[in-house]
Design a protein around this motif. Structure first.
Motif, short mmCIF file in Angstrom:
data_model
loop_
_atom_site.label_atom_id
_atom_site.label_comp_id
_atom_site.label_asym_id
_atom_site.label_seq_id
_atom_site.Cartn_x
_atom_site.Cartn_y
_atom_site.Cartn_z
N LEU A 237 11.74 -33.00 -1.30
CA LEU A 237 12.22 -33.26 0.06
C LEU A 237 13.74 -33.20 0.12
O LEU A 237 14.31 -32.65 1.06
CB LEU A 237 11.73 -34.63 0.53
N GLN A 238 14.37 -33.76 -0.91
CA GLN A 238 15.83 -33.75 -0.94
C GLN A 238 16.36 -32.33 -1.09
O GLN A 238 17.37 -31.95 -0.47
CB GLN A 238 16.31 -34.62 -2.09
N SER A 239 15.66 -31.52 -1.88
CA SER A 239 16.17 -30.17 -2.16
C SER A 239 15.96 -29.22 -0.98
O SER A 239 16.70 -28.23 -0.85
CB SER A 239 15.49 -29.60 -3.40
N ILE A 240 14.98 -29.49 -0.11
CA ILE A 240 14.72 -28.56 1.01
C ILE A 240 15.24 -29.09 2.35
O ILE A 240 15.19 -28.39 3.36
CB ILE A 240 13.23 -28.21 1.14
N SER A 241 15.75 -30.32 2.35
CA SER A 241 16.29 -30.90 3.58
C SER A 241 17.70 -30.38 3.82
O SER A 241 18.42 -30.04 2.86
CB SER A 241 16.31 -32.41 3.50
N PRO A 242 18.14 -30.34 5.09
CA PRO A 242 17.40 -30.70 6.30
C PRO A 242 16.41 -29.60 6.70
O PRO A 242 16.67 -28.42 6.49
CB PRO A 242 18.51 -30.84 7.35
N LEU A 243 15.29 -30.03 7.26
CA LEU A 243 14.25 -29.10 7.70
C LEU A 243 14.20 -29.05 9.22
O LEU A 243 14.26 -30.09 9.87
CB LEU A 243 12.88 -29.56 7.17
N GLU A 244 14.09 -27.84 9.74
CA GLU A 244 13.91 -27.70 11.19
C GLU A 244 12.43 -27.85 11.52
O GLU A 244 11.57 -27.65 10.65
CB GLU A 244 14.44 -26.34 11.65
N PRO A 245 12.08 -28.23 12.76
CA PRO A 245 10.68 -28.30 13.15
C PRO A 245 9.98 -26.97 12.84
O PRO A 245 10.54 -25.90 13.05
CB PRO A 245 10.74 -28.54 14.67
N LEU A 246 8.76 -27.07 12.29
CA LEU A 246 8.05 -25.88 11.85
C LEU A 246 6.76 -25.72 12.64
O LEU A 246 5.86 -26.56 12.57
CB LEU A 246 7.72 -26.00 10.36
N GLU A 247 6.67 -24.63 13.40
CA GLU A 247 5.46 -24.34 14.16
C GLU A 247 4.36 -23.91 13.20
O GLU A 247 4.60 -23.14 12.27
CB GLU A 247 5.75 -23.23 15.18
#
Length: 284
Positions: free
Chosen positions: A108-118
């Motif tokens: 989670l730390q490595s891929i954040s920040p995440l945009e909303p994903l449809e």
């Protein structure tokens, strides 16, 4: 002397002593929470499945409009608020740090920040089933293994959500050396931006030269290490200027700058306006 207003941090209510809360929200059960409409951070991880309805969210000065099945993840550090919510049907999962396995936290730390994903129908179906199971288990408080059952089922859901996000992200195995170092740099930057301000500080962490670190980061992002350090510091400064009433000097000190005039010049250089002007313009 009155306390300075800071960015509000929403903590997990005491009744959720196990550090987990999960709920299904329907248009009939939704109520407008004034706190939700005001900018805030969480001290927990927040996972949302929006099944239907319309939301407009502001996350770190970016607006996202969602009107299709979507998954959202908000990390404890992000500042966000709801601007609009209509006919919403969604699931929400709140998890404290200590309830999430270390390997999931690292991802989670490595891929954040995440945009909303449809998401598509197949992903929606399995995610909704997983949320419904967790909601059912959440209510079974008399089960002998209740804490373990709840934690493990919610972590299975989190693993599923992470897996779906990773479908749209390069796996670690497929990353080039430049990309691996770039990823490590951003992870270190998020953890240390208040104290480490020089590219050399980060190069030392990875036992590489400053020029090679710059080469890796610039190859992947198009910008230098110094640029990203400054951008991360200024993002935090903007958060504090907009959402707190701390003085510019106090903010500079909080972000690790004892030389206030230098910080002031840096902010103006990055933003094209002074910190005071940014605060005034965004509070009009």
């Amino acid at each position: 002397m009155p306390l300075k207003k800071d960015i509000p941090v929403r903590t997990l209510p005491k009744e959720f002593g196990n550090g987990i809360a999960i709920a299904k929200v329907s248009p009939d059960s939704f109520w407008e929470d004034e706190e939700t409409m005001q900018a805030h951070r969480h001290d927990y991880h927040f996972f949302v499945l929006q099944k239907s309805g319309v939301t407009v969210m502001e996350v770190d000065f970016k607006q996202y409009r969602t009107d299709k099945p979507t998954i959202h993840y908000q990390s404890p550090n992000q500042v966000h608020r709801a601007l609009k919510v209509e006919n919403i049907e969604m699931f929400m999962l709140i998890m404290s740090n200590e309830n999430i396995p270390a390997d999931y936290l690292n991802i989670l730390q490595s891929i954040s920040p995440l945009e909303p994903l449809e998401i598509g129908p197949e992903d929606l179906e399995i995610i909704e089933k997983s949320y419904n199971l967790c909601v059912e288990l959440y209510e079974r408080t008399t089960d002998k293994l209740y804490p373990s059952l709840l934690r493990d089922s919610c972590n299975a859901l989190i693993g599923l959500l992470i897996s779906i996000h990773l479908k749209y992200t390069k796996s670690a195995d497929s990353l080039s050396r430049f990309e691996r170092i770039n990823k490590a740099f951003f992870l270190a930057l998020e953890q240390n931006f208040q104290t480490l301000k020089r590219p050399a500080d980060y190069a030392t962490k990875f036992n590489i030269s400053v020029s090679y670190l710059n080469e890796c980061v610039k190859n992947v992002t198009g910008f230098s290490v110094s640029y990203h350090i400054q951008q991360r510091v200024i993002l935090e400064a903007k958060r504090l200027l907009y959402h707190s009433d701390k003085s510019v000097k106090e903010i500079a000190f909080e972000l690790g700058y004892e030389d206030y005039p230098y910080f002031s010049r840096l902010f103006t250089k990055i933003c094209g306006m002074s910190a005071k002007m940014f605060r005034s313009k965004n509070h009009d």
